[in-house]
Design an enzyme around this catalytic site. Structure first.
Site, PDB file in Angstrom:
ATOM      1  N   ARG A  60      -9.405   8.093  -0.773  1.00 26.74           N
ATOM      2  CA  ARG A  60     -10.355   8.512   0.273  1.00 26.74           C
ATOM      3  C   ARG A  60     -11.218   9.655  -0.225  1.00 26.74           C
ATOM      4  O   ARG A  60     -10.797  10.438  -1.082  1.00 26.74           O
ATOM      5  CB  ARG A  60      -9.585   8.941   1.535  1.00 26.74           C
ATOM      6  CG  ARG A  60      -8.889   7.777   2.242  1.00 26.74           C
ATOM      7  CD  ARG A  60      -8.323   8.233   3.571  1.00 26.74           C
ATOM      8  NE  ARG A  60      -9.366   8.445   4.537  1.00 26.74           N
ATOM      9  CZ  ARG A  60      -9.652   7.616   5.553  1.00 26.74           C
ATOM     10  NH1 ARG A  60      -8.943   6.517   5.735  1.00 26.74           N
ATOM     11  NH2 ARG A  60     -10.621   7.891   6.381  1.00 26.74           N
TER      12      ARG A  60
ATOM     13  N   HIS B  99       1.013   6.260   1.855  1.00 24.38           N
ATOM     14  CA  HIS B  99       1.755   7.221   2.670  1.00 24.38           C
ATOM     15  C   HIS B  99       2.924   7.860   1.941  1.00 24.38           C
ATOM     16  O   HIS B  99       3.529   8.813   2.449  1.00 24.38           O
ATOM     17  CB  HIS B  99       2.145   6.585   4.003  1.00 24.38           C
ATOM     18  CG  HIS B  99       0.896   6.280   4.787  1.00 24.38           C
ATOM     19  ND1 HIS B  99      -0.008   7.257   5.109  1.00 24.38           N
ATOM     20  CD2 HIS B  99       0.360   5.113   5.203  1.00 24.38           C
ATOM     21  CE1 HIS B  99      -1.050   6.710   5.730  1.00 24.38           C
ATOM     22  NE2 HIS B  99      -0.845   5.401   5.788  1.00 24.38           N
TER      23      HIS B  99
ATOM     24  N   GLU C 252      -8.676   0.474  -2.787  1.00 30.05           N
ATOM     25  CA  GLU C 252      -9.487   0.512  -1.565  1.00 30.05           C
ATOM     26  C   GLU C 252     -10.386   1.734  -1.631  1.00 30.05           C
ATOM     27  O   GLU C 252      -9.919   2.827  -1.998  1.00 30.05           O
ATOM     28  CB  GLU C 252      -8.587   0.647  -0.335  1.00 30.05           C
ATOM     29  CG  GLU C 252      -7.757  -0.579  -0.066  1.00 30.05           C
ATOM     30  CD  GLU C 252      -6.814  -0.379   1.115  1.00 30.05           C
ATOM     31  OE1 GLU C 252      -6.068  -1.323   1.429  1.00 30.05           O
ATOM     32  OE2 GLU C 252      -6.802   0.726   1.697  1.00 30.05           O
TER      33      GLU C 252
ATOM     34  N   THR D 116      -8.123   3.403   8.531  1.00 30.96           N
ATOM     35  CA  THR D 116      -9.365   2.647   8.518  1.00 30.96           C
ATOM     36  C   THR D 116      -9.533   1.922   9.854  1.00 30.96           C
ATOM     37  O   THR D 116      -8.858   0.934  10.123  1.00 30.96           O
ATOM     38  CB  THR D 116      -9.349   1.622   7.359  1.00 30.96           C
ATOM     39  OG1 THR D 116      -8.846   2.281   6.202  1.00 30.96           O
ATOM     40  CG2 THR D 116     -10.742   1.088   7.086  1.00 30.96           C
TER      41      THR D 116
ATOM     42  N   ASN E  25       0.852  -1.190   0.000  1.00 27.07           N
ATOM     43  CA  ASN E  25       0.000   0.000   0.000  1.00 27.07           C
ATOM     44  C   ASN E  25       0.893   1.247   0.000  1.00 27.07           C
ATOM     45  O   ASN E  25       1.700   1.429   0.913  1.00 27.07           O
ATOM     46  CB  ASN E  25      -0.896  -0.044   1.247  1.00 27.07           C
ATOM     47  CG  ASN E  25      -1.825   1.141   1.328  1.00 27.07           C
ATOM     48  OD1 ASN E  25      -1.410   2.268   1.094  1.00 27.07           O
ATOM     49  ND2 ASN E  25      -3.072   0.908   1.682  1.00 27.07           N
TER      50      ASN E  25
ATOM     51  N   HIS F 206      -3.474  -4.642   7.896  1.00 27.24           N
ATOM     52  CA  HIS F 206      -3.585  -3.442   8.724  1.00 27.24           C
ATOM     53  C   HIS F 206      -2.658  -3.544   9.930  1.00 27.24           C
ATOM     54  O   HIS F 206      -2.794  -4.434  10.758  1.00 27.24           O
ATOM     55  CB  HIS F 206      -5.005  -3.149   9.209  1.00 27.24           C
ATOM     56  CG  HIS F 206      -5.208  -1.668   9.431  1.00 27.24           C
ATOM     57  ND1 HIS F 206      -4.716  -1.017  10.534  1.00 27.24           N
ATOM     58  CD2 HIS F 206      -5.776  -0.709   8.663  1.00 27.24           C
ATOM     59  CE1 HIS F 206      -5.002   0.279  10.431  1.00 27.24           C
ATOM     60  NE2 HIS F 206      -5.631   0.500   9.305  1.00 27.24           N
TER      61      HIS F 206
ATOM     62  N   HIS G 140      -5.612   3.591  -1.518  1.00 25.69           N
ATOM     63  CA  HIS G 140      -6.927   3.949  -0.967  1.00 25.69           C
ATOM     64  C   HIS G 140      -7.259   5.358  -1.430  1.00 25.69           C
ATOM     65  O   HIS G 140      -6.604   6.322  -1.032  1.00 25.69           O
ATOM     66  CB  HIS G 140      -6.845   3.869   0.568  1.00 25.69           C
ATOM     67  CG  HIS G 140      -8.150   4.093   1.260  1.00 25.69           C
ATOM     68  ND1 HIS G 140      -8.305   3.899   2.607  1.00 25.69           N
ATOM     69  CD2 HIS G 140      -9.367   4.490   0.811  1.00 25.69           C
ATOM     70  CE1 HIS G 140      -9.562   4.167   2.965  1.00 25.69           C
ATOM     71  NE2 HIS G 140     -10.224   4.543   1.875  1.00 25.69           N
TER      72      HIS G 140
ATOM     73  N   GLU H  57     -11.053  -9.442   3.420  1.00 26.03           N
ATOM     74  CA  GLU H  57      -9.746  -9.086   3.980  1.00 26.03           C
ATOM     75  C   GLU H  57      -9.945  -8.912   5.475  1.00 26.03           C
ATOM     76  O   GLU H  57     -10.734  -8.072   5.920  1.00 26.03           O
ATOM     77  CB  GLU H  57      -9.204  -7.800   3.343  1.00 26.03           C
ATOM     78  CG  GLU H  57      -7.851  -7.407   3.952  1.00 26.03           C
ATOM     79  CD  GLU H  57      -7.089  -6.360   3.153  1.00 26.03           C
ATOM     80  OE1 GLU H  57      -7.244  -6.320   1.921  1.00 26.03           O
ATOM     81  OE2 GLU H  57      -6.341  -5.595   3.782  1.00 26.03           O
TER      82      GLU H  57
ATOM     83  N   ARG I 170      -6.993  12.767   1.115  1.00 24.64           N
ATOM     84  CA  ARG I 170      -5.894  13.223   1.983  1.00 24.64           C
ATOM     85  C   ARG I 170      -4.542  12.689   1.541  1.00 24.64           C
ATOM     86  O   ARG I 170      -3.517  13.241   1.876  1.00 24.64           O
ATOM     87  CB  ARG I 170      -6.167  12.832   3.437  1.00 24.64           C
ATOM     88  CG  ARG I 170      -6.059  11.348   3.704  1.00 24.64           C
ATOM     89  CD  ARG I 170      -6.201  11.049   5.164  1.00 24.64           C
ATOM     90  NE  ARG I 170      -7.524  11.329   5.665  1.00 24.64           N
ATOM     91  CZ  ARG I 170      -8.039  10.767   6.770  1.00 24.64           C
ATOM     92  NH1 ARG I 170      -7.302   9.926   7.476  1.00 24.64           N
ATOM     93  NH2 ARG I 170      -9.240  11.020   7.169  1.00 24.64           N
TER      94      ARG I 170
HETATM   95  N1  PXP Z   1      -5.837  -3.137   4.135  1.00 23.37           N
HETATM   96  C1  PXP Z   1      -6.796  -2.164   4.194  1.00 23.37           C
HETATM   97  C2  PXP Z   1      -8.178  -2.509   3.742  1.00 23.37           C
HETATM   98  C3  PXP Z   1      -6.485  -0.853   4.628  1.00 23.37           C
HETATM   99  O1  PXP Z   1      -7.453   0.084   4.693  1.00 23.37           O
HETATM  100  C4  PXP Z   1      -5.150  -0.566   4.982  1.00 23.37           C
HETATM  101  C5  PXP Z   1      -4.793   0.841   5.392  1.00 23.37           C
HETATM  102  O2  PXP Z   1      -5.020   1.708   4.329  1.00 23.37           O
HETATM  103  C6  PXP Z   1      -4.202  -1.590   4.889  1.00 23.37           C
HETATM  104  C7  PXP Z   1      -4.580  -2.868   4.489  1.00 23.37           C
HETATM  105  C8  PXP Z   1      -2.762  -1.361   5.214  1.00 23.37           C
HETATM  106  O3  PXP Z   1      -2.607  -0.993   6.549  1.00 23.37           O
HETATM  107  P1  PXP Z   1      -1.199  -0.467   7.063  1.00 23.37           P
HETATM  108  O4  PXP Z   1      -0.930   0.798   6.310  1.00 23.37           O
HETATM  109  O5  PXP Z   1      -1.410  -0.256   8.516  1.00 23.37           O
HETATM  110  O6  PXP Z   1      -0.196  -1.529   6.746  1.00 23.37           O
END
Ligand code: PXP
Length: 273
Positions: A65, A30, A90, A121, A27, A214, A63, A171, A69
């Protein structure tokens, strides 16, 4: 040999459990958070996606949003057009996001709950409460050829309803497990892992593909990677943070190595395959 005899020989005497491959979706949200802090173009999430793939990512997750952001609409266009691995988008289950998904047709959409005031999330989707709206929403995405995933807490009722609304994938939200691990709460960790093991087995039995994610880190990934029905992990924040110290490809490569080692030797991590 008679045809009947050859058929008899071909039939295995005992079912051999096969180890399912475990994919890593990285992901890159960030990277966009950092870019947006100064309002320019650097660092570029697309460049990050290419480096994550170089390090062993099987897919890229982003994601979009409602408040934009981090990831922007332009990021989604560029990722969809240019990355060489599947894109997992996402998004909240809103009309705006449905239109965007149908325009881009990513490999998969993961439907998540979204509240403006949250930092990330928090908690899984209320599939039971939203099932009437989710069913046609999921159908629209699937009709377009998009695989549909629901981001859920590891709860049996939610899994059954996820199958009933037509999802392809669930998930499992590993946030609570990771939070307890960070707090060194051994009994809480054990309880959460048991919930994930049971949820993964139930989802698999219901015909759902099982993903998880997550809050996962180098320390917490192994106990999740050994759950045999889980075939994909989506990891962002920790990998992007580690990349500051060792580079993105190498952070992804290390995560991959830990996942693969755990998957190959599940007994060492307390869960039998
Ligand atoms: N899976 C989903 C559905 C999420 O919303 C997120 C966070 O955007 C992640 C995985 C990844 O989480 P993390 O950034 O904490 O590894």
């Amino acid at each position: 040999m008679s045809p009947a005899g050859s058929r008899a020989l071909a039939r295995p005497s005992k079912a051999v459990p096969s180890v399912r491959p475990l994919r890593l979706g990285v992901n890159i949200d960030h990277v966009a958070t950092l870019r947006n802090a100064r309002g320019g173009l650097h660092p570029d999430p697309l460049r990050a996606a290419h480096l994550a793939i170089e390090g062993g990512a099987d897919g890229i997750t982003a994601h979009l949003r409602e408040d934009r952001r981090h990831i922007s609409d332009t990021d989604i266009t560029r990722l969809k057009n240019e990355i060489t691995r599947p894109l997992n988008l996402e998004m909240a289950a809103t009309a705006e996001m449905l239109e965007i998904a149908l325009r881009h047709v990513p490999h998969a959409c993961c439907l998540v709950p979204e509240r403006r005031e949250e930092r990330t999330t928090e908690g899984g989707l209320d599939v039971v409460g939203a099932r009437v709206n989710l069913k046609p929403y999921v159908a629209r995405l699937k009709d377009a050829g998009i695989r549909v995933s629901l981001f859920i807490e590891p709860e049996i009722a939610t899994i059954e309803t996820s199958a009933a609304v037509g999802a392809d994938i669930v998930e499992l939200h590993t946030g609570r497990y990771c939070h307890l691990a960070l707090a060194n709460d051994a009994s809480g960790v054990a309880r959460e892992l048991e919930r994930h093991v049971a949820a993964a087995a139930a989802a698999d039995a219901a015909g759902l593909e099982v993903h998880a994610g997550h809050g996962l880190t180098y320390n917490t990934v192994k106990a999740i990677a050994v759950v045999p029905q889980i075939v994909e992990l989506n990891i962002g924040h920790f990998i992007i943070g580690e990349a500051i110290f060792c580079g993105l490809s190498s952070a992804v490569r290390r995560m991959r190595t830990l996942m693969d080692e755990a998957r190959a030797t599940p007994a060492r991590y307390g869960v039998s395959a």
